[in-house]
Write an enzyme that holds these catalytic residues in place. Structure first.
Site, PDB file in Angstrom:
ATOM      1  N   HIS A  96       3.528  -8.399 -11.876  1.00 25.73           N
ATOM      2  CA  HIS A  96       4.432  -8.124 -10.745  1.00 25.73           C
ATOM      3  C   HIS A  96       5.688  -8.970 -10.956  1.00 25.73           C
ATOM      4  O   HIS A  96       5.588 -10.133 -11.342  1.00 25.73           O
ATOM      5  CB  HIS A  96       3.690  -8.546  -9.473  1.00 25.73           C
ATOM      6  CG  HIS A  96       4.334  -8.192  -8.174  1.00 25.73           C
ATOM      7  ND1 HIS A  96       5.524  -8.736  -7.768  1.00 25.73           N
ATOM      8  CD2 HIS A  96       3.937  -7.367  -7.174  1.00 25.73           C
ATOM      9  CE1 HIS A  96       5.824  -8.257  -6.562  1.00 25.73           C
ATOM     10  NE2 HIS A  96       4.888  -7.418  -6.189  1.00 25.73           N
ATOM     11  N   ASP A 151      -3.797  -2.934  -9.740  1.00 26.15           N
ATOM     12  CA  ASP A 151      -3.811  -2.540  -8.319  1.00 26.15           C
ATOM     13  C   ASP A 151      -2.967  -1.312  -8.002  1.00 26.15           C
ATOM     14  O   ASP A 151      -3.194  -0.623  -7.030  1.00 26.15           O
ATOM     15  CB  ASP A 151      -3.371  -3.717  -7.427  1.00 26.15           C
ATOM     16  CG  ASP A 151      -1.885  -4.047  -7.567  1.00 26.15           C
ATOM     17  OD1 ASP A 151      -1.305  -3.810  -8.644  1.00 26.15           O
ATOM     18  OD2 ASP A 151      -1.305  -4.545  -6.581  1.00 26.15           O
ATOM     19  N   ASN A 152      -1.941  -1.066  -8.819  1.00 24.90           N
ATOM     20  CA  ASN A 152      -1.075   0.110  -8.618  1.00 24.90           C
ATOM     21  C   ASN A 152      -0.187   0.259  -9.844  1.00 24.90           C
ATOM     22  O   ASN A 152      -0.180  -0.606 -10.732  1.00 24.90           O
ATOM     23  CB  ASN A 152      -0.228   0.003  -7.325  1.00 24.90           C
ATOM     24  CG  ASN A 152       0.562  -1.272  -7.212  1.00 24.90           C
ATOM     25  OD1 ASN A 152       0.251  -2.135  -6.404  1.00 24.90           O
ATOM     26  ND2 ASN A 152       1.595  -1.432  -8.026  1.00 24.90           N
ATOM     27  N   SER A 180       2.111 -11.762  -2.611  1.00 25.08           N
ATOM     28  CA  SER A 180       2.852 -11.438  -3.833  1.00 25.08           C
ATOM     29  C   SER A 180       3.725 -12.603  -4.289  1.00 25.08           C
ATOM     30  O   SER A 180       4.232 -13.376  -3.473  1.00 25.08           O
ATOM     31  CB  SER A 180       3.735 -10.208  -3.606  1.00 25.08           C
ATOM     32  OG  SER A 180       2.922  -9.107  -3.331  1.00 25.08           O
ATOM     33  N   LYS A 236      -4.310 -13.576  -6.728  1.00 25.16           N
ATOM     34  CA  LYS A 236      -3.604 -12.997  -5.574  1.00 25.16           C
ATOM     35  C   LYS A 236      -4.609 -12.396  -4.600  1.00 25.16           C
ATOM     36  O   LYS A 236      -5.481 -11.614  -4.985  1.00 25.16           O
ATOM     37  CB  LYS A 236      -2.661 -11.915  -6.088  1.00 25.16           C
ATOM     38  CG  LYS A 236      -1.948 -11.147  -4.979  1.00 25.16           C
ATOM     39  CD  LYS A 236      -0.907 -10.238  -5.572  1.00 25.16           C
ATOM     40  CE  LYS A 236      -0.301  -9.323  -4.514  1.00 25.16           C
ATOM     41  NZ  LYS A 236       0.808  -8.508  -5.069  1.00 25.16           N
ATOM     42  N   ARG A 278      -5.941  -3.421  -2.575  1.00 22.53           N
ATOM     43  CA  ARG A 278      -6.923  -4.513  -2.625  1.00 22.53           C
ATOM     44  C   ARG A 278      -8.003  -4.352  -1.559  1.00 22.53           C
ATOM     45  O   ARG A 278      -9.181  -4.654  -1.780  1.00 22.53           O
ATOM     46  CB  ARG A 278      -6.204  -5.863  -2.477  1.00 22.53           C
ATOM     47  CG  ARG A 278      -5.490  -6.240  -3.742  1.00 22.53           C
ATOM     48  CD  ARG A 278      -4.239  -7.078  -3.556  1.00 22.53           C
ATOM     49  NE  ARG A 278      -3.349  -6.813  -4.665  1.00 22.53           N
ATOM     50  CZ  ARG A 278      -3.400  -7.453  -5.842  1.00 22.53           C
ATOM     51  NH1 ARG A 278      -4.232  -8.457  -6.008  1.00 22.53           N
ATOM     52  NH2 ARG A 278      -2.603  -7.114  -6.822  1.00 22.53           N
ATOM     53  N   ASP A 322      -1.579  -6.975 -11.525  1.00 24.58           N
ATOM     54  CA  ASP A 322      -0.703  -6.556 -10.431  1.00 24.58           C
ATOM     55  C   ASP A 322       0.482  -5.771 -10.987  1.00 24.58           C
ATOM     56  O   ASP A 322       1.285  -6.309 -11.759  1.00 24.58           O
ATOM     57  CB  ASP A 322      -0.213  -7.801  -9.671  1.00 24.58           C
ATOM     58  CG  ASP A 322       0.399  -7.435  -8.327  1.00 24.58           C
ATOM     59  OD1 ASP A 322       0.526  -6.231  -8.027  1.00 24.58           O
ATOM     60  OD2 ASP A 322       0.755  -8.360  -7.573  1.00 24.58           O
ATOM     61  N   ASP A 323       0.588  -4.521 -10.608  1.00 20.99           N
ATOM     62  CA  ASP A 323       1.705  -3.647 -11.019  1.00 20.99           C
ATOM     63  C   ASP A 323       1.717  -3.342 -12.520  1.00 20.99           C
ATOM     64  O   ASP A 323       2.761  -2.989 -13.071  1.00 20.99           O
ATOM     65  CB  ASP A 323       3.074  -4.241 -10.627  1.00 20.99           C
ATOM     66  CG  ASP A 323       3.289  -4.308  -9.122  1.00 20.99           C
ATOM     67  OD1 ASP A 323       2.361  -4.008  -8.365  1.00 20.99           O
ATOM     68  OD2 ASP A 323       4.418  -4.666  -8.706  1.00 20.99           O
ATOM     69  N   LYS A 337       4.692   2.738  -9.023  1.00 23.64           N
ATOM     70  CA  LYS A 337       4.301   2.038  -7.795  1.00 23.64           C
ATOM     71  C   LYS A 337       4.922   2.664  -6.542  1.00 23.64           C
ATOM     72  O   LYS A 337       6.097   3.039  -6.550  1.00 23.64           O
ATOM     73  CB  LYS A 337       4.764   0.582  -7.910  1.00 23.64           C
ATOM     74  CG  LYS A 337       4.572  -0.263  -6.673  1.00 23.64           C
ATOM     75  CD  LYS A 337       4.952  -1.702  -6.957  1.00 23.64           C
ATOM     76  CE  LYS A 337       4.845  -2.557  -5.703  1.00 23.64           C
ATOM     77  NZ  LYS A 337       4.890  -3.984  -5.991  1.00 23.64           N
ATOM     78  N   CYS A 382       0.167  -2.964  -3.128  1.00 25.80           N
ATOM     79  CA  CYS A 382      -0.814  -4.057  -3.242  1.00 25.80           C
ATOM     80  C   CYS A 382      -1.856  -4.155  -2.133  1.00 25.80           C
ATOM     81  O   CYS A 382      -3.058  -4.069  -2.390  1.00 25.80           O
ATOM     82  CB  CYS A 382      -0.075  -5.393  -3.320  1.00 25.80           C
ATOM     83  SG  CYS A 382       1.065  -5.494  -4.700  1.00 25.80           S
ATOM     84  N   HIS A 398      -3.695 -11.295  -0.801  1.00 25.51           N
ATOM     85  CA  HIS A 398      -2.877 -10.278  -0.119  1.00 25.51           C
ATOM     86  C   HIS A 398      -3.632  -9.434   0.904  1.00 25.51           C
ATOM     87  O   HIS A 398      -3.309  -8.254   1.120  1.00 25.51           O
ATOM     88  CB  HIS A 398      -2.160  -9.375  -1.142  1.00 25.51           C
ATOM     89  CG  HIS A 398      -0.775  -9.010  -0.686  1.00 25.51           C
ATOM     90  ND1 HIS A 398       0.093  -8.233  -1.414  1.00 25.51           N
ATOM     91  CD2 HIS A 398      -0.129  -9.309   0.481  1.00 25.51           C
ATOM     92  CE1 HIS A 398       1.212  -8.062  -0.741  1.00 25.51           C
ATOM     93  NE2 HIS A 398       1.096  -8.717   0.408  1.00 25.51           N
TER      94      HIS A 398
HETATM   95 MG    MG Z   1       0.742  -4.423  -6.972  1.00 20.03          MG
END
Ligand code: MG
Length: 481
Positions: A250, A302-303, A170, A145, A92, A48-49, A323, A88, A147
């Site tokens: 994240h 994811d980003n 998150s 996660k 996803r 994540d991130d 992001k 996010c 989301h």
């Molecule tokens: Mg993310």
């Protein structure tokens, strides 16, 4: 022959019959096991991130990721691999449905992701990769996660996953401090004392039950790896699909005591190195259980990195921005495919996206691709197994429900640009799009629109065809309690 007696022959016939029955059973068992083994297991590990520049194999000078680096050496390292959105929730949705999130309504121009007071989630009519694989007998688990909706009907267990263990959104949500303005938000993050587990009252769930609140985030990365290993061991006789979506790196950042203070990159490095360690344990498990050669493991994020948080955010390396934005740093991610003897080791500079995993893995498992809807994913198997060119020629960069930029081959045109989180400027619509040749200018520094009207014209044609077929889904993010 004169000594022939029935009572002598009967036990022999009995034994032969028993032997025959055992052989038939054994054969059936072999066929069954053979079927199970013929189907490839899939593991998708989603950070994540984590940014394009945050692994040592992607150029980070101080973060050590030996396990991912080894997977990149033994498998394929992709350098032009994209996600379906720069934040996010829509990213996803894209991964799991193989569709641009604008089609499922999992993106919005009012709010960027789902929140703990959101009403909706991934619409039930959407088909996830887990649902695809369930139709041919896969065991499925989502660990980490989610989301895509935290209300029961939207949880993983209602989206094709047999098992769920994780934080459903998150790790910075359910903040216990009163935050009403951007100023409050900035002040909150400036105080190190605020960054403690109790500040984020996020639930940890097993299937549909909350088992811990606030989730102990110090140990969450370690526990996700343990859950993943336990799932693999329990399901080694069946084909399985494991979606391991880490909540970290994240912000807020947390690491277990074994990793705290160990990385030269500070806390962010500690977190990434703990994720890498868990991946190493998963790979070891696959090898020990004899599953390595029949399992594809893919790692991506994811980003791009959340740049607002200074040293606590990641790095997009040489890519621009991070992001939330449609510059490369927001949507291009590290991506490693690993499977000894299956994936042909190579550096792949062709285009790929997370949506392609839906199509590639469905086809490998023998599941038809849905025909009643537009699927954006393409089958990458010829690139993965034979190092053939990728079938993907275009990347569509959406922000919310709006198309901001398009990449065709090496060229990317920005029709609209917009910064995020107070960085990279206000929204700007470009009457002449900005044009970059990403093969020679991955940092998007040199606008070449003026000298190349023919390239802009070609991209404009691609956009025309794309928009003519676009049916946008109803906004699922906007409604909140
Ligand atoms: Mg993310």
């Amino acid at each position: 022959m004169k000594n022939f007696r029935c009572d002598n022959i009967l036990p022999v016939i009995g034994k032969l019959t028993k032997l025959l029955l055992v052989s038939i059973c054994g054969l059936l068992l072999c066929v069954n096991r053979g079927n199970a083994q013929e189907k490839t297991n899939f593991i998708i590990i989603f950070a994540d991130d984590l940014g394009y520049g945050d692994l040592s194999s992607y150029g980070h000078p101080t973060i050590k990721t030996p396990n991912l680096d080894q997977m990149a050496n033994e498998g394929q390292k992709w350098t032009n691999f994209y996600v379906g959105a720069s934040v996010c929730t829509p990213s996803r949705a894209a991964l799991l449905t193989g569709r641009l999130p604008v089609r499922s309504g999992m993106t919005s121009n009012k709010v960027r992701v789902l929140f703990p007071n959101s009403v909706n989630g991934l619409p039930t009519e959407e088909i996830t990769l887990a649902e695809q694989l369930k139709t041919v007998g896969y065991s499925t688990a989502c660990i980490g996660k989610w989301h895509l909706g935290h209300k029961e009907q939207y949880l993983p267990t209602n989206n094709g996953f047999d098992y769920y263990f994780g934080i459903p959104y998150s790790n910075d949500m359910d903040n216990v401090t009163e935050i009403n303005t951007m100023e409050d938000y900035k002040n909150f993050w400036l105080k190190p004392d605020n960054i403690k587990i109790e500040s984020f009252n996020v639930p940890l769930m097993r299937n549909t039950e909350i088992i811990e609140r606030p989730a102990n985030q110090n140990t969450i990365t370690k526990r996700y790896a343990e859950e993943a290993i336990s799932f693999i061991k329990k399901n080694k006789e069946k084909p399985f699909f494991l979606y391991l979506a880490h909540n970290l790196p994240h912000v807020p950042l947390f690491a277990s005591k074994e990793f705290l203070g160990k990385s030269d990159r500070g806390l962010y490095g500690d977190v990434v190195e703990e994720i890498d360690y868990g991946i190493g344990q998963i790979i070891t498990t696959l090898k020990d259980e004899g599953l390595a050669e029949n399992t594809i493991v893919v790692f991506t994020s994811d980003n791009g990195p959340w740049l607002s948080f200074g040293v606590n955010g990641g790095s997009a390396g040489l890519l621009k921005a991070g992001k939330g934005m449609t510059w490369e740093g927001g949507m291009r991610e590290p991506c490693i495919f690993w499977s000894p003897n299956k994936i042909k080791p190579a550096l792949i500079t062709e285009l790929g996206t997370t949506m392609d995993l839906f199509t590639t893995f469905s086809k490998m498992a023998g599941v038809p691709i849905p025909k009643d809807r537009m699927i954006d994913g393409l089958d990458l198997s010829q690139t993965l197994f034979n190092e053939q060119p990728s079938p993907r020629e275009n990347i569509f960069y959406y922000r919310g429900p709006d198309l901001f930029a398009v990449r065709v081959g090496d060229y990317k045109a920005h029709f609209i640009t917009q910064g995020e989180y107070g960085q990279f400027g206000p929204k700007e619509e470009h009457s002449t799009p900005l044009l970059y040749n990403l093969a020679v200018d991955p940092s998007e520094q040199f606008n070449i629109a003026e000298g190349h009207p023919e390239i802009l014209s070609e991209i404009s044609d691609v956009v025309g065809v794309h928009k003519s077929k676009m049916v946008k889904g109803k906004d699922q993010l906007v409604d909140r309690e």
